[in-house]
Design an enzyme around this catalytic site. Sequence first.
Site, PDB file in Angstrom:
ATOM      1  N   LYS A  55       1.988  -2.772   6.615  1.00 47.27           N
ATOM      2  CA  LYS A  55       2.220  -2.686   5.173  1.00 47.27           C
ATOM      3  C   LYS A  55       3.684  -2.370   4.864  1.00 47.27           C
ATOM      4  O   LYS A  55       4.244  -2.873   3.877  1.00 47.27           O
ATOM      5  CB  LYS A  55       1.299  -1.638   4.544  1.00 47.27           C
ATOM      6  CG  LYS A  55      -0.154  -2.088   4.464  1.00 47.27           C
ATOM      7  CD  LYS A  55      -0.299  -3.359   3.645  1.00 47.27           C
ATOM      8  CE  LYS A  55      -1.729  -3.800   3.461  1.00 47.27           C
ATOM      9  NZ  LYS A  55      -1.862  -5.024   2.642  1.00 47.27           N
ATOM     10  N   TYR A 112      -1.818  -0.431  10.699  1.00 47.95           N
ATOM     11  CA  TYR A 112      -1.913  -0.682   9.264  1.00 47.95           C
ATOM     12  C   TYR A 112      -0.634  -0.252   8.555  1.00 47.95           C
ATOM     13  O   TYR A 112      -0.080  -0.998   7.734  1.00 47.95           O
ATOM     14  CB  TYR A 112      -3.118   0.058   8.684  1.00 47.95           C
ATOM     15  CG  TYR A 112      -3.362  -0.241   7.227  1.00 47.95           C
ATOM     16  CD1 TYR A 112      -3.940  -1.439   6.838  1.00 47.95           C
ATOM     17  CD2 TYR A 112      -3.006   0.675   6.235  1.00 47.95           C
ATOM     18  CE1 TYR A 112      -4.170  -1.726   5.501  1.00 47.95           C
ATOM     19  CE2 TYR A 112      -3.231   0.401   4.901  1.00 47.95           C
ATOM     20  CZ  TYR A 112      -3.819  -0.808   4.537  1.00 47.95           C
ATOM     21  OH  TYR A 112      -4.024  -1.083   3.204  1.00 47.95           O
ATOM     22  N   SER A 122       0.844  -1.189   0.000  1.00 50.08           N
ATOM     23  CA  SER A 122       0.000   0.000   0.000  1.00 50.08           C
ATOM     24  C   SER A 122       0.878   1.237   0.000  1.00 50.08           C
ATOM     25  O   SER A 122       2.051   1.183   0.395  1.00 50.08           O
ATOM     26  CB  SER A 122      -0.888  -0.008   1.253  1.00 50.08           C
ATOM     27  OG  SER A 122      -1.491   1.246   1.480  1.00 50.08           O
TER      28      SER A 122
END
Length: 304
Positions: free
Chosen positions: A161, A157, A144
């Site tokens: 990632k 998150y 991402s």
Amino acid sequence: MRNDAVHDPLRGRVAVVTGAARGIGSALARQLSGAGMHVALLGREAQSLHQAASALPGPSLCVEADVTDQDALDRAAERVTRELGEASVVVANAGVAAGGPFRQTDADLWRRVIDVNLIGAANTARAFLPHLTRTRGYFLQIASTAAFGSAPMMSAYCASKAGAESFARALRGEVEPDGVAVGIAYVHWTGTDMISGLDDHPVLRALRAHQPWFARRVHSPDQVAGWLTAGVHRRALHIYAPPWLRWCQPLRPLFPALVTRVARRELRRSTAEELAVDVGVMGAGGRADWDAYNSDARRSRRPR
């Protein structure tokens, strides 16, 4: 006349997609199937998996499995071999997100995001690398733009990632001598249920508002899956969804400072109550995983 079976390297081969019940995973499974692949859909939501599989034009297999459970993934790999054949393409797509201030985020939920997004990717690779080694296949890690510049309110998150990107880079060097290619996909704003509550997070809303107009655009899962499928065809080392993201790579050292500047201004403007308005898991897929995880935990604590 062109012979697709000869010229298309994907036709008739087996693909495995984790997190395939919805969003990008479901759309990618559909496009890989449309390219002639036999697709194994892995995920936590059995009903949604079967609904996704029902839309595929080619042979498919649904396997309900938690990517944080290595034994479950090993069994899934054995079943894929029996029912479809050995995988030539494996996509580590399963992912969840949680938003909100780190101090107010449930510790178990924070760890769950890391476990699914990072440990789950490693578990997937561990289960299917024997396949890929024998087929000289392709492993695709879905990363991402969160790996470019860590955003406040999304610490788990972003950490997961960035870790998944680093894992894939390290893995690439190890398995390349075996003929296995490892790709990393950088995905930007995509219209999945994960970002449906984006505007409830003041800092994330501000970060998106400060991006150029073209960078604020939300792309559909089908459009993103199209870019990913084209990259799978090429066994690409890097896939950018959307393609203009490739020009951001040289600028990555600048992004942390830019993100911090915008975030600091927004954090000063917002009260603690406003920042905590929507602490917790994001999206229907994330909620389904979190509910299943808590249900499993409750069952394990019951006296036998």
